[in-house]
Design a protein around this motif. Structure first.
Motif, PDB file in Angstrom:
ATOM      1  N   MET A   1       0.841  -1.190   0.000  1.00 41.47           N
ATOM      2  CA  MET A   1       0.000   0.000   0.000  1.00 41.47           C
ATOM      3  C   MET A   1       0.887   1.256   0.000  1.00 41.47           C
ATOM      4  SD  MET A   1      -2.887   0.948   2.775  1.00 41.47           S
ATOM      5  CE  MET A   1      -4.389   1.570   2.150  1.00 41.47           C
ATOM      6  N   ALA A   2       0.517   2.220  -0.820  1.00 41.19           N
ATOM      7  CA  ALA A   2       1.299   3.454  -0.960  1.00 41.19           C
ATOM      8  C   ALA A   2       1.280   4.260   0.338  1.00 41.19           C
ATOM      9  CB  ALA A   2       0.731   4.294  -2.099  1.00 41.19           C
ATOM     10  N   ASN A   3       2.415   4.869   0.669  1.00 42.11           N
ATOM     11  CA  ASN A   3       2.511   5.735   1.832  1.00 42.11           C
ATOM     12  C   ASN A   3       1.938   7.094   1.451  1.00 42.11           C
ATOM     13  OD1 ASN A   3       3.222   7.444   3.905  1.00 42.11           O
ATOM     14  ND2 ASN A   3       5.363   6.837   3.947  1.00 42.11           N
ATOM     15  N   THR A   4       0.850   7.481   2.087  1.00 46.41           N
ATOM     16  CA  THR A   4       0.140   8.704   1.690  1.00 46.41           C
ATOM     17  C   THR A   4       0.528   9.929   2.522  1.00 46.41           C
ATOM     18  OG1 THR A   4      -1.719   8.126   3.121  1.00 46.41           O
ATOM     19  CG2 THR A   4      -1.833   7.387   0.812  1.00 46.41           C
ATOM     20  N   ALA A   5       1.602   9.856   3.282  1.00 43.06           N
ATOM     21  CA  ALA A   5       2.019  10.997   4.107  1.00 43.06           C
ATOM     22  C   ALA A   5       2.247  12.245   3.252  1.00 43.06           C
ATOM     23  CB  ALA A   5       3.281  10.654   4.892  1.00 43.06           C
ATOM     24  N   ALA A   6       2.769  12.076   2.051  1.00 42.30           N
ATOM     25  CA  ALA A   6       3.018  13.230   1.175  1.00 42.30           C
ATOM     26  C   ALA A   6       1.717  13.937   0.819  1.00 42.30           C
ATOM     27  CB  ALA A   6       3.748  12.795  -0.088  1.00 42.30           C
ATOM     28  N   LEU A   7       0.628  13.171   0.673  1.00 43.14           N
ATOM     29  CA  LEU A   7      -0.664  13.788   0.349  1.00 43.14           C
ATOM     30  C   LEU A   7      -1.143  14.663   1.502  1.00 43.14           C
ATOM     31  CD1 LEU A   7      -2.477  10.767  -1.345  1.00 43.14           C
ATOM     32  CD2 LEU A   7      -1.083  12.560  -2.406  1.00 43.14           C
ATOM     33  N   GLN A   8      -0.960  14.166   2.729  1.00 43.18           N
ATOM     34  CA  GLN A   8      -1.339  14.966   3.894  1.00 43.18           C
ATOM     35  C   GLN A   8      -0.448  16.192   4.034  1.00 43.18           C
ATOM     36  OE1 GLN A   8      -4.195  14.502   5.548  1.00 43.18           O
ATOM     37  NE2 GLN A   8      -4.457  12.906   4.005  1.00 43.18           N
ATOM     38  N   ASP A   9       0.841  16.023   3.750  1.00 42.58           N
ATOM     39  CA  ASP A   9       1.760  17.169   3.782  1.00 42.58           C
ATOM     40  C   ASP A   9       1.331  18.227   2.767  1.00 42.58           C
ATOM     41  OD1 ASP A   9       3.250  15.800   5.681  1.00 42.58           O
ATOM     42  OD2 ASP A   9       4.858  15.245   4.279  1.00 42.58           O
ATOM     43  N   ALA A  10       0.883  17.779   1.587  1.00 43.35           N
ATOM     44  CA  ALA A  10       0.441  18.710   0.544  1.00 43.35           C
ATOM     45  C   ALA A  10      -0.808  19.470   0.989  1.00 43.35           C
ATOM     46  CB  ALA A  10       0.177  17.965  -0.761  1.00 43.35           C
ATOM     47  N   ILE A  11      -1.746  18.769   1.608  1.00 42.97           N
ATOM     48  CA  ILE A  11      -2.964  19.431   2.098  1.00 42.97           C
ATOM     49  C   ILE A  11      -2.592  20.468   3.153  1.00 42.97           C
ATOM     50  CG2 ILE A  11      -5.093  19.082   3.415  1.00 42.97           C
ATOM     51  CD1 ILE A  11      -5.326  16.355   1.888  1.00 42.97           C
ATOM     52  N   GLU A  12      -1.693  20.103   4.043  1.00 47.28           N
ATOM     53  CA  GLU A  12      -1.257  21.041   5.085  1.00 47.28           C
ATOM     54  C   GLU A  12      -0.571  22.260   4.458  1.00 47.28           C
ATOM     55  OE1 GLU A  12      -1.230  22.628   8.667  1.00 47.28           O
ATOM     56  OE2 GLU A  12      -2.108  20.654   8.268  1.00 47.28           O
ATOM     57  N   TRP A  13       0.230  22.039   3.428  1.00 47.22           N
ATOM     58  CA  TRP A  13       0.910  23.144   2.755  1.00 47.22           C
ATOM     59  C   TRP A  13      -0.116  24.075   2.108  1.00 47.22           C
ATOM     60  CZ3 TRP A  13       1.610  25.425  -1.952  1.00 47.22           C
ATOM     61  CH2 TRP A  13       2.683  26.302  -2.051  1.00 47.22           C
ATOM     62  N   VAL A  14      -1.127  23.505   1.459  1.00 44.17           N
ATOM     63  CA  VAL A  14      -2.173  24.318   0.817  1.00 44.17           C
ATOM     64  C   VAL A  14      -2.944  25.108   1.881  1.00 44.17           C
ATOM     65  CG1 VAL A  14      -4.338  24.240  -0.484  1.00 44.17           C
ATOM     66  CG2 VAL A  14      -2.370  22.896  -1.249  1.00 44.17           C
ATOM     67  N   ARG A  15      -3.216  24.485   3.028  1.00 44.39           N
ATOM     68  CA  ARG A  15      -3.876  25.235   4.113  1.00 44.39           C
ATOM     69  C   ARG A  15      -3.066  26.471   4.483  1.00 44.39           C
ATOM     70  NH1 ARG A  15      -4.489  20.098   7.633  1.00 44.39           N
ATOM     71  NH2 ARG A  15      -6.397  19.195   6.814  1.00 44.39           N
ATOM     72  N   GLY A  16      -1.744  26.316   4.530  1.00 43.27           N
ATOM     73  CA  GLY A  16      -0.876  27.457   4.837  1.00 43.27           C
ATOM     74  C   GLY A  16      -0.966  28.538   3.767  1.00 43.27           C
ATOM     75  N   GLU A  17      -1.022  28.123   2.508  1.00 49.29           N
ATOM     76  CA  GLU A  17      -1.160  29.095   1.414  1.00 49.29           C
ATOM     77  C   GLU A  17      -2.503  29.822   1.494  1.00 49.29           C
ATOM     78  OE1 GLU A  17       1.230  29.997  -1.140  1.00 49.29           O
ATOM     79  OE2 GLU A  17       2.279  29.157   0.584  1.00 49.29           O
ATOM     80  N   LEU A  18      -3.558  29.077   1.793  1.00 47.86           N
ATOM     81  CA  LEU A  18      -4.879  29.693   1.948  1.00 47.86           C
ATOM     82  C   LEU A  18      -4.866  30.676   3.120  1.00 47.86           C
ATOM     83  CD1 LEU A  18      -7.132  26.556   1.358  1.00 47.86           C
ATOM     84  CD2 LEU A  18      -6.995  28.576  -0.126  1.00 47.86           C
ATOM     85  N   ALA A  19      -4.208  30.303   4.206  1.00 50.42           N
ATOM     86  CA  ALA A  19      -4.116  31.189   5.370  1.00 50.42           C
ATOM     87  C   ALA A  19      -3.405  32.486   5.010  1.00 50.42           C
ATOM     88  CB  ALA A  19      -3.393  30.480   6.512  1.00 50.42           C
ATOM     89  N   ARG A  20      -2.333  32.374   4.225  1.00 48.11           N
ATOM     90  CA  ARG A  20      -1.617  33.582   3.795  1.00 48.11           C
ATOM     91  C   ARG A  20      -2.497  34.444   2.881  1.00 48.11           C
ATOM     92  NH1 ARG A  20       2.404  30.299   4.957  1.00 48.11           N
ATOM     93  NH2 ARG A  20       2.604  28.981   3.115  1.00 48.11           N
ATOM     94  N   GLU A  21      -3.208  33.789   1.961  1.00 47.07           N
ATOM     95  CA  GLU A  21      -4.031  34.527   1.007  1.00 47.07           C
ATOM     96  C   GLU A  21      -5.206  35.232   1.674  1.00 47.07           C
ATOM     97  OE1 GLU A  21      -6.757  33.649  -2.953  1.00 47.07           O
ATOM     98  OE2 GLU A  21      -5.165  32.253  -2.428  1.00 47.07           O
ATOM     99  N   TYR A  22      -5.842  34.573   2.636  1.00 44.97           N
ATOM    100  CA  TYR A  22      -7.059  35.113   3.249  1.00 44.97           C
ATOM    101  C   TYR A  22      -6.843  35.680   4.656  1.00 44.97           C
ATOM    102  CZ  TYR A  22      -9.501  32.967  -0.647  1.00 44.97           C
ATOM    103  OH  TYR A  22      -9.928  32.625  -1.907  1.00 44.97           O
ATOM    104  N   SER A  23      -5.631  35.631   5.167  1.00 44.60           N
ATOM    105  CA  SER A  23      -5.276  36.170   6.489  1.00 44.60           C
ATOM    106  C   SER A  23      -6.111  35.583   7.622  1.00 44.60           C
ATOM    107  CB  SER A  23      -5.392  37.708   6.493  1.00 44.60           C
ATOM    108  OG  SER A  23      -4.546  38.262   5.513  1.00 44.60           O
ATOM    109  N   VAL A  24      -6.341  34.282   7.544  1.00 44.25           N
ATOM    110  CA  VAL A  24      -7.074  33.578   8.600  1.00 44.25           C
ATOM    111  C   VAL A  24      -6.602  32.118   8.582  1.00 44.25           C
ATOM    112  CG1 VAL A  24      -9.053  33.083   7.086  1.00 44.25           C
ATOM    113  CG2 VAL A  24      -9.388  33.145   9.539  1.00 44.25           C
TER     114      VAL A  24
END
Length: 142
Positions: free
Chosen positions: A1-24
């Protein structure tokens, strides 16, 4: 089974980008739907005004075909976003090729307040995600 940790890391990274874009801040959260049900979304602003689903789906299949199953999944996510009660609802694709497939598939069909967005991953993280999605595709092909 594929290790999906990178997918979770990507989601977390996108959350950070959204936080920067929307200041929340953004995090995973369960949201009440207009129908009375509940649904968990992987990027919800702390003030509840922005609800997003982040998808790390890749473009064409290994055989070069349209990724129909991934598109159907994305459309299901758009349905749930349409039922969420927030001023802004986003389906964020981290892969530009997959976003193009979605744009073509949903042209003229998105409910007001729901939109598609592209937030590209940094090269190293995109490579890790690509490894996971490639391995998962191989596993599904067995």
């Amino acid at each position: 089974m594929a290790n999906t940790a990178a997918l979770q890391d990507a989601i977390e990274w996108v959350r950070g980008e959204l936080a920067r874009e929307y200041s929340v801040p953004f995090g995973k959260s369960t949201v009440r739907l207009r129908t009375g049900g509940k649904r968990s979304f992987n990027a919800v602003s702390s003030d509840g005004r922005i609800i997003a689903t982040v998808l790390n789906s890749s473009g064409a299949t290994s055989g070069g075909k349209k990724p129909s199953g991934k598109i159907r999944y994305a459309i299901a996510e758009l349905y749930f976003l349409s039922l969420a009660d927030a001023p802004q609802r986003l389906l964020v694709a981290t892969n530009a090729e997959f976003l193009k497939y979605l744009e073509n598939e949903t042209a003229g069909a998105l409910v007001e307040g729901v939109r598609l967005a592209h937030i590209p991953l940094p090269a190293d993280l995109a490579a890790r995600v690509a490894e996971v999605t490639t391995a998962a595709s191989r596993e599904m092909g067995r």
